[in-house]
Design a protein around this motif. Structure first.
Motif, PDB file in Angstrom:
ATOM      1  N   ASP A  92      -6.140  -9.064  -5.467  1.00 30.85           N
ATOM      2  CA  ASP A  92      -6.041  -7.693  -5.968  1.00 30.85           C
ATOM      3  C   ASP A  92      -5.322  -6.792  -4.966  1.00 30.85           C
ATOM      4  O   ASP A  92      -4.513  -5.933  -5.345  1.00 30.85           O
ATOM      5  CB  ASP A  92      -7.431  -7.125  -6.254  1.00 30.85           C
ATOM      6  N   MET A 151      -1.934  -4.723  -5.672  1.00 28.44           N
ATOM      7  CA  MET A 151      -1.901  -3.275  -5.514  1.00 28.44           C
ATOM      8  C   MET A 151      -0.832  -2.867  -4.509  1.00 28.44           C
ATOM      9  O   MET A 151      -0.085  -1.903  -4.722  1.00 28.44           O
ATOM     10  CB  MET A 151      -3.270  -2.766  -5.063  1.00 28.44           C
ATOM     11  N   LEU A 164       2.543  -3.273  -6.096  1.00 25.83           N
ATOM     12  CA  LEU A 164       2.741  -2.220  -7.090  1.00 25.83           C
ATOM     13  C   LEU A 164       3.178  -0.917  -6.416  1.00 25.83           C
ATOM     14  O   LEU A 164       4.155  -0.281  -6.830  1.00 25.83           O
ATOM     15  CB  LEU A 164       1.449  -2.012  -7.876  1.00 25.83           C
ATOM     16  N   ALA A 175      -0.844   8.083  -5.793  1.00 27.23           N
ATOM     17  CA  ALA A 175      -1.692   7.037  -6.366  1.00 27.23           C
ATOM     18  C   ALA A 175      -2.924   7.607  -7.063  1.00 27.23           C
ATOM     19  O   ALA A 175      -3.507   6.952  -7.934  1.00 27.23           O
ATOM     20  CB  ALA A 175      -2.132   6.068  -5.266  1.00 27.23           C
ATOM     21  N   VAL A 194      -5.125   1.597 -12.846  1.00 26.04           N
ATOM     22  CA  VAL A 194      -4.517   0.281 -12.601  1.00 26.04           C
ATOM     23  C   VAL A 194      -5.472  -0.804 -13.080  1.00 26.04           C
ATOM     24  O   VAL A 194      -6.678  -0.748 -12.824  1.00 26.04           O
ATOM     25  CB  VAL A 194      -4.198   0.083 -11.108  1.00 26.04           C
TER      26      VAL A 194
END
Length: 781
Positions: free
Chosen positions: A674, A678, A681, A717, A722
């Motif tokens: 993860d 992230m 991304l 962010a 997400v």
């Protein structure tokens, strides 16, 4: 106590060991670099005498050339000589010309004012179009600004395009950008007694050690290259530290003293390494029902002033997956490497993937718009479904360019984003400023270094290459701890923690009993492909770790039989036991102690060593055959959904929802997966919406500080929803069963965001990064 995240604990406690934490040898001098203020200029004279008059030491091109006799090896066949300093001409702003040494780093910087250089300014080559015109040459001896041109065809391309009822053609531009590591470059070099010791936050021994010794004219055996325990990020950039390591080494050789240099952030933006700018043209040939029959690519890659190795690998790292996730059997690739008077390029996160998938996936989206077909359904229609080639126990789809995709259910992964996709399409009907975009890709991981060979025509290649493997050394110490050494680097990715947990699982012990050392040390066993890059940790390094665990256990089994005097032994939870009498047991600590204290009691022929070293090379990684190559050890499917909202007044783009569905094979630690998704991304959003290394018409860098470079912050962010959807299909062709996962997110983000914005504007913005003035222009025009 078993620590859940070892590297994280060090970071929180402030006990990490970075380059500036290493003690400096006695008498260390600090280096500052005099850099060219011109993008293109002849160097007429360099005078460093006034530096000595003010208490410093300095070396110009003449002195440096005495100890740096050789240019760096290049991956292309071109008469270009790349040294870590300018000799006759300066070819970019920031190119080193001289070095200054002093006992204090601030004094060394101050003494740069006393370096006198006479320049004859020349007209610079700033853009790809400038380079192609060729009226000014970056390297006169090349007689062109095109350093490489490769034209390759795979399958019946001409027939497919001539007969296709629909051909979509789009032009793109992908910007020059920085990797933005948390920590800039740092080097400590000490040459003494014929031995060169270098401490640097390099990305691995890799080819770095070879490049350093080759430039200095030293045997590889004379170099000891080390990294600190921790490295503050890299994202590929620290592979290109080798020119500065050579400069520091040369300064140490000339001065007879240890030399230290730590780069400033401005130096990093101006002179270290960047991802290259690319001008591209993509054509998609298709049937009217949306079936894609052929792809054509024309790419012009701006590598800056020198084709610094491993470039132009950025064009070829994705060679095995030029068809993306689609069953396409006709592909044409026309690749150009052009030179400009700008900072040279090099490795950058997802090397080669973001510009490639940005252009391919936007072009596929344009095909869907042209035909009036739902973009998701068009992609699903063209997905690979059959994996007919069997190698060992695994089935593969062999791409027309030579890639080997292991069997996965691509449609299952892509369909996973469909519910959110449909929901947001309904929301878009109510709000025209909502944009919905998708991208689908296969993520290559575990690079085959042989892909760089494609930069040279097959008949001109001297030697085959297929480097991808890694060494792992594992031993049992006398206290029963298992010690693992990997000649790699720790950049905060959780590698130490994961290795400890994998080894503990193999041995049935607590992870606290596993000690992991993951850093570069070329005095120990290493390979040219060792290092941290190209998402190779899970597929390759962990495979080697698992094999080493099993080999060590086999060796310990034979020792336990000797110590227990048993014909057969079993193993559970850190203990060996006599199969015939399970009450007779010896644990790892007792076994190690017995062997250390009394090896003479072992039967003849029993190896008393408690150490194994394993080299693992992925079985599908081979050298190129002509222009076909399996350019990565493995590939994994990803599907991206981007939902954005466009501010109709400021034209700011805000990400409302982002979904990534993927199958990365076996997952060893989901929270680290993860974290990688992230991070990729956010890195992709930075590239798509904000970051760009900009130059003026004279080749002067305009982005010299962080506030000008415009990297996103936490504010960008906040409020972004997400979601990661995981599938887990372990691959059979790798011991670990895992694919890499560190780079795919960044590969898909640019296309997904552009496609989302296209759904609002009615046309794609094909010039990154997306800025408000470009959106305004698209709306007006």
């Amino acid at each position: 106590m078993s620590v859940h995240y070892r590297e994280g604990l060090r970071a929180v406690l402030g006990t990490g060991e970075y380059i500036n934490d290493l003690p400096t040898p006695p008498g260390t001098l600090y280096m500052a670099i005099y850099r060219s203020p011109y993008a293109h200029a002849r160097i007429l004279k360099v005078d460093v005498s006034d530096v000595f008059n003010h208490g410093g030491i300095a070396y110009g091109p003449n002195e440096l050339a005495r100890v740096i006799p050789n240019p760096f090896p290049l991956a292309i066949d071109a008469p270009i000589k790349y040294y870590p300093f300018a000799r006759d001409k300066a070819r970019f702003v920031g190119e080193p010309i001289a070095v200054v040494l002093a006992s204090d780093p601030y004094k060394a910087v101050d003494l740069l004012d006393y370096v006198q250089v006479d320049f004859e300014p020349l007209k610079p080559v700033v853009s790809i179009d400038d380079a192609l015109r060729g009226d000014v040459l970056v390297h006169d001896e090349l007689k062109s600004n095109v350093a490489m041109h490769r034209h390759m065809k795979f399958g019946p391309v001409d027939k497919v395009f001539s007969e296709a009822p629909v051909v979509v053609k789009r032009e793109f531009y992908y910007q020059k950008h920085n990797a933005m590591p948390l920590e800039t470059y740092g080097v400590i070099a000490h040459y003494s007694g014929g031995k060169l010791r270098i401490w640097a936050n390099a990305q691995g021994p890799m080819l770095v050690a070879y490049f350093i010794t080759r430039a200095l004219g030293l045997p590889t055996s004379s170099l000891e290259l080390y990294t600190p325990r921790d490295i503050g990020g890299s994202f590929g950039s620290k592979y290109s530290i080798y020119p500065y390591a050579v400069l520091a080494a040369a300064a140490s050789i000339l001065s007879g003293k240890p030399v230290k240099w730590v780069e400033s952030r401005t130096e990093h933006l101006v002179g270290s390494n960047s991802g290259g700018a690319r001008k591209g043209i993509v054509e998609v040939a298709a049937e009217r029902d949306g079936t894609i029959r052929g792809l054509r690519y024309v790419f012009y890659e701006d590598v800056g002033a020198y084709p610094r190795s491993p470039d132009p690998g950025v064009l070829f790292r994705v060679h095995g997956n030029l068809n993306g996730a689609y069953d396409v059997r006709a592909i044409e690739a026309d690749f150009y490497v052009v030179l400009t008077n700008k900072l040279p390029t090099g490795l950058n996160r997802a090397y080669g993937g973001p510009p490639f998938y940005y252009m391919l996936e936007v072009a596929v989206n344009e095909l869907a718009r042209e035909l009036g077909i739902d973009p998701l359904e068009l992609r699903i229609k063209n997905l690979i479904r059959d994996f007919p080639r069997k190698i060992g126990d695994e089935y593969f789809y062999e791409t027309v360019t030579g890639g080997l995709y292991p069997r996965q259910d691509y449609e299952r992964v892509v369909r996973a984003i469909e519910p959110e996709y449909r929901r947001w399409l309904e929301e878009r009907k109510r709000n025209p400023y909502i944009g919905v975009g998708i991208a689908v890709l296969v993520e290559p991981s575990g690079t085959n270094l042989g892909y760089v060979d494609l930069a040279v025509e097959p008949g001109k290649r001297r030697y085959p290459h297929s480097g991808a493997g890694t060494y792992v050394t594992m031993s049992l110490d006398m206290n029963g701890y298992i010690y693992v050494f990997i000649n790699g680097t720790n950049e905060g990715l959780g590698h130490e923690t994961t290795v400890a947990e994998v080894v503990a699982s193999e041995f049935g012990i607590d992870p606290s009993m596993v000690i992991v050392e993951n850093r570069v040390d070329t005095t120990r066993t290493w390979a040219l492909s060792d290092g941290s890059y190209s998402s190779r940790f899970a597929p390759i390094v962990l495979s080697a770790v698992i094999l080493a665990s099993r080999q060590l256990k086999e060796k310990l089994t034979r020792l336990a039989m000797a110590v227990l005097k048993a014909e057969s032994v079993g193993y559970e939870n850190g203990q060996f036991y006599d199969v015939k009498n399970p009450s007779r047991r010896v644990d790892l600590r007792r076994l190690a102690s017995s062997v250390n204290w009394d090896p003479g009691s072992l039967p003849e022929g029993v190896d008393p060593s408690l150490t194994v070293t394993v080299f693992y090379q992925p079985p599908t990684v081979k050298a190129a055959e002509g222009d076909k190559i399996n350019s990565s050890a493995t590939y994994a499917i990803q599907a991206h959904l981007a939902v954005i909202e466009l501010d109709p007044v400021t034209y700011d783009v805000r990400v409302r929802k982002y979904v990534i569905a993927h199958d990365s094979g076996r997952m060893f630690k989901r929270e680290f997966v993860d974290g990688q998704l992230m991070g990729g991304l956010m890195h992709g959003l930075a590239l798509t919406l904000y970051e760009e290394l900009m130059y003026d018409e004279q080749g002067n860098p305009m982005t010299t500080t962080l506030d000008i470079y415009e990297s996103p912050t936490l504010a960008e962010a906040v409020g972004m929803n997400v979601e990661f959807i995981h599938f887990e299909t372990p691959t059979k062709h790798l011991v670990s069963g895992a694919h890499g996962v560190g780079e795919g997110a960044m590969m898909g983000v640019p296309a997904a965001i552009v496609n989302a914005l296209t759904s609002i504007l009615g046309k794609p913005i094909t010039d990154l990064p997306i800025r408000p003035h470009k959106i305004a222009k698209a709306l007006e025009g």
